[in-house]
Design a protein around this motif. Structure first.
Motif, PDB file in Angstrom:
ATOM      1  N   PRO A  17       0.801  -1.228   0.000  1.00 46.28           N
ATOM      2  CA  PRO A  17       0.000   0.000   0.000  1.00 46.28           C
ATOM      3  C   PRO A  17       0.837   1.283   0.000  1.00 46.28           C
ATOM      4  N   VAL A  18       1.969   1.282   0.676  1.00 45.11           N
ATOM      5  CA  VAL A  18       2.799   2.490   0.711  1.00 45.11           C
ATOM      6  C   VAL A  18       3.379   2.780  -0.673  1.00 45.11           C
ATOM      7  N   ALA A  19       3.911   1.752  -1.330  1.00 48.53           N
ATOM      8  CA  ALA A  19       4.490   1.927  -2.663  1.00 48.53           C
ATOM      9  C   ALA A  19       3.431   2.364  -3.678  1.00 48.53           C
ATOM     10  N   ILE A  20       2.258   1.760  -3.594  1.00 48.41           N
ATOM     11  CA  ILE A  20       1.167   2.125  -4.511  1.00 48.41           C
ATOM     12  C   ILE A  20       0.719   3.560  -4.248  1.00 48.41           C
ATOM     13  N   ALA A  21       0.571   3.912  -2.983  1.00 47.42           N
ATOM     14  CA  ALA A  21       0.137   5.266  -2.621  1.00 47.42           C
ATOM     15  C   ALA A  21       1.127   6.306  -3.141  1.00 47.42           C
ATOM     16  N   GLU A  22       2.409   6.045  -2.996  1.00 52.26           N
ATOM     17  CA  GLU A  22       3.418   6.987  -3.484  1.00 52.26           C
ATOM     18  C   GLU A  22       3.365   7.094  -5.004  1.00 52.26           C
ATOM     19  N   ARG A  23       3.205   5.975  -5.669  1.00 55.02           N
ATOM     20  CA  ARG A  23       3.189   5.963  -7.134  1.00 55.02           C
ATOM     21  C   ARG A  23       1.977   6.704  -7.700  1.00 55.02           C
ATOM     22  N   LEU A  24       0.824   6.586  -7.031  1.00 56.76           N
ATOM     23  CA  LEU A  24      -0.410   7.177  -7.543  1.00 56.76           C
ATOM     24  C   LEU A  24      -0.791   8.493  -6.858  1.00 56.76           C
ATOM     25  N   SER A  25       0.048   8.954  -5.959  1.00 54.09           N
ATOM     26  CA  SER A  25      -0.215  10.195  -5.205  1.00 54.09           C
ATOM     27  C   SER A  25      -1.543  10.129  -4.445  1.00 54.09           C
ATOM     28  N   LEU A  26      -1.736   9.016  -3.751  1.00 44.17           N
ATOM     29  CA  LEU A  26      -2.911   8.815  -2.900  1.00 44.17           C
ATOM     30  C   LEU A  26      -2.436   8.587  -1.478  1.00 44.17           C
ATOM     31  N   THR A  27      -3.386   8.607  -0.540  1.00 46.93           N
ATOM     32  CA  THR A  27      -3.013   8.271   0.833  1.00 46.93           C
ATOM     33  C   THR A  27      -2.940   6.763   0.983  1.00 46.93           C
ATOM     34  N   ARG A  28      -2.104   6.333   1.918  1.00 49.20           N
ATOM     35  CA  ARG A  28      -1.973   4.898   2.179  1.00 49.20           C
ATOM     36  C   ARG A  28      -3.301   4.319   2.637  1.00 49.20           C
TER      37      ARG A  28
END
Length: 63
Positions: A17-28
């Motif tokens: 979730p952290v990597a995805i959130a950073e990649r998509l500019s969303l919150t974890r």
């Protein structure tokens, strides 16, 4: 492709979730919510009435 589908695809590739959130500019928290969901159904938007109010607001004015 919707953002939810992108999250699911990245999850299937093994990203957390952290990597995805950073990649998509969303919150974890948002990413985690969609990762945990089996299905997703968008809420229908409330329709405005002739006065520009939603149904909830209309019922308030009836009193």
């Amino acid at each position: 492709m919707s953002q939810i589908e992108t999250i699911k695809d990245l999850q299937a590739m093994g990203l957390g979730p952290v990597a995805i959130a950073e990649r998509l500019s969303l919150t974890r928290k948002t990413v985690s919510k969609y990762m945990a969901a089996e299905t997703f159904e968008a809420k229908p938007k409330e329709k405005e009435t002739e006065y520009g109010a939603t149904r909830c607001q209309d019922s308030f004015f009836e009193f």
